[in-house]
Structure formats: structure tokens, C-alpha cells
Scaffold this motif. Structure first.
Motif, PDB file in Angstrom:
ATOM      1  N   ALA A 168       0.839  -1.199   0.000  1.00 24.72           N
ATOM      2  CA  ALA A 168       0.000   0.000   0.000  1.00 24.72           C
ATOM      3  C   ALA A 168       0.872   1.246   0.000  1.00 24.72           C
ATOM      4  CB  ALA A 168      -0.921  -0.016   1.214  1.00 24.72           C
ATOM      5  N   GLY A 169       2.003   1.188   0.735  1.00 24.29           N
ATOM      6  CA  GLY A 169       2.913   2.336   0.770  1.00 24.29           C
ATOM      7  C   GLY A 169       3.528   2.611  -0.586  1.00 24.29           C
ATOM      8  N   ALA A 170       3.919   1.556  -1.303  1.00 23.47           N
ATOM      9  CA  ALA A 170       4.500   1.732  -2.627  1.00 23.47           C
ATOM     10  C   ALA A 170       3.479   2.298  -3.603  1.00 23.47           C
ATOM     11  CB  ALA A 170       5.050   0.403  -3.135  1.00 23.47           C
ATOM     12  N   ARG A 171       2.246   1.832  -3.498  1.00 26.81           N
ATOM     13  CA  ARG A 171       1.197   2.368  -4.380  1.00 26.81           C
ATOM     14  C   ARG A 171       0.948   3.843  -4.083  1.00 26.81           C
ATOM     15  NH1 ARG A 171      -1.039  -2.823  -3.354  1.00 26.81           N
ATOM     16  NH2 ARG A 171      -2.343  -1.987  -1.650  1.00 26.81           N
ATOM     17  N   MET A 172       0.967   4.188  -2.806  1.00 22.52           N
ATOM     18  CA  MET A 172       0.777   5.582  -2.437  1.00 22.52           C
ATOM     19  C   MET A 172       1.935   6.445  -2.953  1.00 22.52           C
ATOM     20  SD  MET A 172       0.155   7.170   1.348  1.00 22.52           S
ATOM     21  CE  MET A 172       1.654   6.397   1.989  1.00 22.52           C
ATOM     22  N   ALA A 173       3.166   5.932  -2.850  1.00 17.76           N
ATOM     23  CA  ALA A 173       4.330   6.666  -3.341  1.00 17.76           C
ATOM     24  C   ALA A 173       4.234   6.879  -4.852  1.00 17.76           C
ATOM     25  CB  ALA A 173       5.611   5.921  -2.983  1.00 17.76           C
ATOM     26  N   ALA A 174       3.774   5.857  -5.571  1.00 16.71           N
ATOM     27  CA  ALA A 174       3.623   5.976  -7.019  1.00 16.71           C
ATOM     28  C   ALA A 174       2.589   7.031  -7.372  1.00 16.71           C
ATOM     29  CB  ALA A 174       3.242   4.622  -7.616  1.00 16.71           C
ATOM     30  N   ARG A 175       1.500   7.096  -6.608  1.00 16.59           N
ATOM     31  CA  ARG A 175       0.485   8.132  -6.854  1.00 16.59           C
ATOM     32  C   ARG A 175       1.059   9.516  -6.585  1.00 16.59           C
ATOM     33  NH1 ARG A 175      -4.208   6.648  -3.033  1.00 16.59           N
ATOM     34  NH2 ARG A 175      -5.101   8.576  -3.901  1.00 16.59           N
ATOM     35  N   ALA A 176       1.861   9.632  -5.516  1.00 15.43           N
ATOM     36  CA  ALA A 176       2.483  10.920  -5.213  1.00 15.43           C
ATOM     37  C   ALA A 176       3.442  11.327  -6.322  1.00 15.43           C
ATOM     38  CB  ALA A 176       3.219  10.829  -3.874  1.00 15.43           C
ATOM     39  N   ARG A 177       4.198  10.371  -6.812  1.00 15.75           N
ATOM     40  CA  ARG A 177       5.129  10.663  -7.903  1.00 15.75           C
ATOM     41  C   ARG A 177       4.384  11.142  -9.143  1.00 15.75           C
ATOM     42  NH1 ARG A 177       9.879   6.768 -10.453  1.00 15.75           N
ATOM     43  NH2 ARG A 177       9.861   7.682 -12.532  1.00 15.75           N
ATOM     44  N   ALA A 178       3.254  10.523  -9.461  1.00 20.48           N
ATOM     45  CA  ALA A 178       2.470  10.940 -10.628  1.00 20.48           C
ATOM     46  C   ALA A 178       1.986  12.372 -10.473  1.00 20.48           C
ATOM     47  CB  ALA A 178       1.292   9.990 -10.825  1.00 20.48           C
ATOM     48  N   VAL A 179       1.581  12.742  -9.260  1.00 20.78           N
ATOM     49  CA  VAL A 179       1.148  14.116  -9.013  1.00 20.78           C
ATOM     50  C   VAL A 179       2.312  15.086  -9.221  1.00 20.78           C
ATOM     51  CG1 VAL A 179       0.307  15.735  -7.259  1.00 20.78           C
ATOM     52  CG2 VAL A 179      -0.713  13.456  -7.449  1.00 20.78           C
ATOM     53  N   LEU A 180       3.478  14.742  -8.697  1.00 24.84           N
ATOM     54  CA  LEU A 180       4.642  15.623  -8.832  1.00 24.84           C
ATOM     55  C   LEU A 180       5.069  15.746 -10.290  1.00 24.84           C
ATOM     56  CD1 LEU A 180       6.744  14.479  -5.739  1.00 24.84           C
ATOM     57  CD2 LEU A 180       5.338  16.536  -5.972  1.00 24.84           C
ATOM     58  N   GLU A 181       4.980  14.675 -11.042  1.00 31.51           N
ATOM     59  CA  GLU A 181       5.317  14.744 -12.468  1.00 31.51           C
ATOM     60  C   GLU A 181       4.358  15.672 -13.206  1.00 31.51           C
ATOM     61  OE1 GLU A 181       5.130  10.616 -13.487  1.00 31.51           O
ATOM     62  OE2 GLU A 181       7.317  10.383 -13.419  1.00 31.51           O
ATOM     63  N   GLU A 182       3.084  15.591 -12.853  1.00 30.35           N
ATOM     64  CA  GLU A 182       2.073  16.412 -13.524  1.00 30.35           C
ATOM     65  C   GLU A 182       2.171  17.874 -13.109  1.00 30.35           C
ATOM     66  OE1 GLU A 182      -2.821  16.633 -13.943  1.00 30.35           O
ATOM     67  OE2 GLU A 182      -1.848  14.933 -12.961  1.00 30.35           O
ATOM     68  N   ARG A 183       2.559  18.118 -11.875  1.00 28.33           N
ATOM     69  CA  ARG A 183       2.609  19.480 -11.350  1.00 28.33           C
ATOM     70  C   ARG A 183       4.043  19.891 -11.035  1.00 28.33           C
ATOM     71  NH1 ARG A 183      -1.741  20.127  -6.662  1.00 28.33           N
ATOM     72  NH2 ARG A 183      -0.869  22.239  -6.846  1.00 28.33           N
ATOM     73  N   MET A 184       4.964  19.530 -11.903  1.00 26.70           N
ATOM     74  CA  MET A 184       6.381  19.762 -11.646  1.00 26.70           C
ATOM     75  C   MET A 184       6.705  21.234 -11.417  1.00 26.70           C
ATOM     76  SD  MET A 184       9.641  18.498 -13.927  1.00 26.70           S
ATOM     77  CE  MET A 184       9.113  16.792 -13.768  1.00 26.70           C
ATOM     78  N   ALA A 185       6.082  22.111 -12.183  1.00 32.00           N
ATOM     79  CA  ALA A 185       6.385  23.537 -12.059  1.00 32.00           C
ATOM     80  C   ALA A 185       5.722  24.170 -10.842  1.00 32.00           C
ATOM     81  CB  ALA A 185       5.955  24.275 -13.324  1.00 32.00           C
ATOM     82  N   GLU A 186       4.627  23.591 -10.376  1.00 29.52           N
ATOM     83  CA  GLU A 186       3.919  24.138  -9.209  1.00 29.52           C
ATOM     84  C   GLU A 186       3.489  22.994  -8.300  1.00 29.52           C
ATOM     85  OE1 GLU A 186       0.715  26.536 -10.586  1.00 29.52           O
ATOM     86  OE2 GLU A 186       2.007  28.086 -11.429  1.00 29.52           O
ATOM     87  N   PRO A 187       4.421  22.362  -7.621  1.00 31.21           N
ATOM     88  CA  PRO A 187       4.077  21.199  -6.797  1.00 31.21           C
ATOM     89  C   PRO A 187       3.358  21.599  -5.512  1.00 31.21           C
ATOM     90  CG  PRO A 187       6.366  21.782  -6.483  1.00 31.21           C
ATOM     91  CD  PRO A 187       5.863  22.673  -7.576  1.00 31.21           C
ATOM     92  N   PRO A 188       2.556  20.711  -4.962  1.00 33.60           N
ATOM     93  CA  PRO A 188       1.887  20.994  -3.686  1.00 33.60           C
ATOM     94  C   PRO A 188       2.870  20.830  -2.531  1.00 33.60           C
ATOM     95  CG  PRO A 188       1.380  18.768  -4.395  1.00 33.60           C
ATOM     96  CD  PRO A 188       2.187  19.392  -5.509  1.00 33.60           C
ATOM     97  N   THR A 189       2.488  21.308  -1.376  1.00 32.36           N
ATOM     98  CA  THR A 189       3.282  21.058  -0.177  1.00 32.36           C
ATOM     99  C   THR A 189       3.134  19.588   0.212  1.00 32.36           C
ATOM    100  OG1 THR A 189       1.461  21.544   1.340  1.00 32.36           O
ATOM    101  CG2 THR A 189       2.856  23.409   0.634  1.00 32.36           C
ATOM    102  N   LEU A 190       4.029  19.115   1.084  1.00 33.87           N
ATOM    103  CA  LEU A 190       3.931  17.738   1.554  1.00 33.87           C
ATOM    104  C   LEU A 190       2.609  17.522   2.273  1.00 33.87           C
ATOM    105  CD1 LEU A 190       5.329  14.980   1.938  1.00 33.87           C
ATOM    106  CD2 LEU A 190       6.282  15.868   4.086  1.00 33.87           C
ATOM    107  N   GLN A 191       2.192  18.526   3.067  1.00 39.73           N
ATOM    108  CA  GLN A 191       0.926  18.419   3.799  1.00 39.73           C
ATOM    109  C   GLN A 191      -0.244  18.268   2.843  1.00 39.73           C
ATOM    110  OE1 GLN A 191       0.299  18.535   7.225  1.00 39.73           O
ATOM    111  NE2 GLN A 191      -1.883  18.213   6.778  1.00 39.73           N
ATOM    112  N   ARG A 192      -0.297  19.116   1.811  1.00 43.15           N
ATOM    113  CA  ARG A 192      -1.401  19.068   0.856  1.00 43.15           C
ATOM    114  C   ARG A 192      -1.378  17.774   0.045  1.00 43.15           C
ATOM    115  NH1 ARG A 192      -4.923  22.655  -1.609  1.00 43.15           N
ATOM    116  NH2 ARG A 192      -6.422  21.372  -2.767  1.00 43.15           N
ATOM    117  N   LEU A 193      -0.179  17.355  -0.340  1.00 41.76           N
ATOM    118  CA  LEU A 193      -0.056  16.125  -1.113  1.00 41.76           C
ATOM    119  C   LEU A 193      -0.538  14.933  -0.293  1.00 41.76           C
ATOM    120  CD1 LEU A 193       0.914  14.713  -3.693  1.00 41.76           C
ATOM    121  CD2 LEU A 193       3.220  14.652  -2.711  1.00 41.76           C
ATOM    122  N   ALA A 194      -0.159  14.897   0.982  1.00 34.68           N
ATOM    123  CA  ALA A 194      -0.592  13.803   1.853  1.00 34.68           C
ATOM    124  C   ALA A 194      -2.102  13.816   2.050  1.00 34.68           C
ATOM    125  CB  ALA A 194       0.128  13.903   3.201  1.00 34.68           C
ATOM    126  N   GLU A 195      -2.663  14.998   2.246  1.00 35.92           N
ATOM    127  CA  GLU A 195      -4.111  15.101   2.428  1.00 35.92           C
ATOM    128  C   GLU A 195      -4.854  14.606   1.193  1.00 35.92           C
ATOM    129  OE1 GLU A 195      -4.872  19.155   3.325  1.00 35.92           O
ATOM    130  OE2 GLU A 195      -4.219  19.010   5.425  1.00 35.92           O
TER     131      GLU A 195
END
Length: 326
Positions: A168-195
């Protein structure tokens, strides 16, 4: 690039597609944790390089090779006050897989088992590849590169272990990575990404580090530099590339680019333009700083003569080893 006695050239040769080349001398340079899309085959000529890899510091001295598989986090620094000098080739995964399928018994995705191999013979082959490139000898460069990769795979190659079932942790990390790839120029904070992923910041941080070998902010910087390299290769200016991938400005890009690639983005792009427009480049035997400082050292870089002589040992890059495995 030149600073405090440091020299580096990061370039490509049109006749070796999919292969990056580097010749460098570093003293105070410290490479932050990063990855490469290609394999790293670095032959140490002088000094000692220390790099953190696989949870421990690795040491590579003269005649040894630092061998790093694609997408493997690692660092880099000098192992002493004198720094280190090396030549490196970065062949693509596709090229290494092609060579492995043709010349070895490795089946599946090939990779290196150990990050350091003490083999002056193979180290000499890497230096010969770079010398052949300097001389514009495409046949020798391609031949020697393939022989070097074959030898290294036979001595230190294998198939990477199968990845464990995704947790489950690896799947969550992969989802986070996809978000960062999509929003590379304007990434969310760690708090927002986790939420957004329905977890806590520290749970996400721990999962991401365990999956990708570095925290999200370090992974993002690495990804931004990769993106900047692609834009520079496509013709964007360093300032344009910096803003496009999310750096504040060009100095911000310069700082991180140098700590990952080893040269400033401007110097990196100039070498790429030389490859794309060979008419603007005059073939020379070797770049100027290499001629001045290292003309006498290549004799010492050459591997110890094995008991069975090969044509390559005559010193001419147009010759190649009769037996890649020897």
C-alpha cells in the motif's frame, strides 16, 4: 567548466546514439543524491571517488569502475584532498540490453550486481572509447564500447531481483510521484499532497523514501533537472528551461544542474549543439584541457598487459580486444 582546478566536459558523439560521455577532474565537487536514465560506467584514472549507493559508501580508486544501474539513487564526492579524475560513458538501457542479448547468457533486464569493480583492463577500454571519440574514429568508439559493456556484464552482470508485490505504501508513493510529475512547475506542499492521498505527511515521506530512495523534494529536483536536460537538448535556452520545469530562475537551475550533471547548463547545451551541427565543430585529437594536463597519463591508465596479448594493447583505438571476456 573550470573552477579551482576542476575540469569537466559532458558531451555526445553523433555516431554513438543513446550514449552520453564525460571526462572530468573534480576536487571539491559533491554530487547530491540523484539518478540517471542511462547506465553509468565510470573509469577512475586518479584519486578516489566515494559515492553512497545501496545504503553504504562505495570507494573506487585508479583502475576501478563505478557501475550504476538506471534510476538508482547515488551521490558522489572525492575520497581525498586531491580529488579524482575519471572518464565515463552512459549507455542507454536499450543499448545495454541489445549487447547483453547478443554476447551474454543474461536473459531479461540486464544490470550490474556490484557498484564497484576493480578491473584495470575494462577501465582502460572506457578511456580508449573516449580517445576514439576525440579522434572521430566512429568504428573504434562503437567497437570498444560494445567490448567494454560485454566484459563488464560477463564479470559483473545479472538480472535485477524481481520487485516485491507492491505494498500500500509503494502504491501511495507511485500516486504521489504521478502528481509531482504532472505538477512539476507548481508542486503541492507535503501536507497538501498527503491530504489529497488520504494519508499523513510522515507516512507519505517514509513510503516515498522507501520506494524511490529519496524524499519527494529531492526526487522532484532530480526530475526537474532531467526535464531541463531534455529542453536544452531541444533548443530551449537555460533561462527558458529553468522556468518551464519549476526553478525560480536560471541561477537556481545552474546550482542544481551542476550538483547533478556535473557541468553548468550552458556548457552542457553548447556540447549538444556541436553534436547536432557537426559542421560547426573541428575534429581534434583531444580537448585542450585534456591535452595540457593528461597527455602523459594515458600510459598509466592503460590496463596491465594480460598474459594473452590482444591487438587493442598496441595503443591504437582502431584496434580492439580479440576476446571481450578476457
Amino acid at each position: 567548466m573550470a573552477s579551482s582546478g576542476e575540469r569537466a566536459r559532458h558531451w555526445q558523439y553523433a555516431e554513438l546514439p543513446g550514449v552520453d560521455l564525460l571526462r572530468a577532474r573534480y576536487v571539491g565537487k559533491r554530487f547530491v543524491r540523484h539518478t540517471h536514465e542511462n547506465f553509468v560506467i565510470a573509469a577512475i584514472a586518479d584519486g578516489v571517488e566515494v559515492f553512497h549507493h545501496g545504503g553504504a559508501d562505495q570507494y573506487a580508486g585508479p583502475g576501478a569502475l563505478a557501475l550504476i544501474n538506471p534510476d538508482t539513487p547515488h551521490t558522489g564526492r572525492a575520497g581525498g584532498p586531491e580529488g579524482w579524475r575519471y572518464g565515463a560513458v552512459y549507455p542507454s538501457p536499450e543499448l545495454v540490453a541489445e549487447i547483453a542479448a547478443e554476447t551474454t547468457l543474461i536473459r531479461g533486464t540486464p544490470g550490474f550486481r556490484n557498484p564497484v569493480l576493480d578491473d584495470p583492463y575494462a577501465a582502460g577500454l572506457v578511456h580508449q572509447v573516449l580517445r576514439a571519440v576525440d579522434e572521430g574514429n566512429a568504428l573504434a568508439a562503437d567497437t570498444l564500447l560494445r567490448v567494454a559493456v560485454t566484459r563488464l556484464l560477463r564479470l559483473n552482470g545479472g538480472t535485477p531481483p524481481r520487485r516485491a508485490v507492491r505494498t500500500a505504501g509503494a502504491r501511495m508513493a507511485a500516486r504521489a510521484r504521478a502528481v509531482l510529475e504532472e505538477r512539476m512547475a507548481e508542486p503541492p506542499t507535503l501536507q497538501r499532497l498527503a491530504e489529497d492521498l488520504g494519508t499523513s505527511p510522515f507516512a507519505l515521506l517514509r513510503a516515498f523514501r522507501e520506494t524511490y530512495g529519496m524524499p519527494p523534494h529531492a526526487w522532484l529536483t532530480d526530475a526537474r533537472v532531467r526535464g531541463a536536460r531534455r529542453l536544452l537538448d531541444a533548443g530551449s535556452t537555460p533561462a527558458e528551461a529553468a522556468v518551464a520545469v519549476g526553478f525560480t530562475d536560471q541561477p537556481h537551475l545552474n546550482r542544481h544542474f551542476g550538483r547533478i550533471v556535473g557541468v553548468p547548463p550552458g556548457a552542457y547545451q553548447r556540447e549538444r549543439k556541436n553534436v547536432q551541427d557537426p559542421r560547426g565543430r573541428v575534429p581534434v585529437r583531444s580537448d585542450a584541457w585534456h591535452n595540457r594536463q593528461h597527455q602523459q597519463t594515458y600510459v598509466r591508465e592503460s590496463p596491465t598487459r594480460p598474459s594473452s596479448e590482444t591487438p587493442w594493447e598496441s595503443g591504437s583505438p582502431s584496434d580492439c580486444p580479440a576476446s571481450p571476456s578476457g
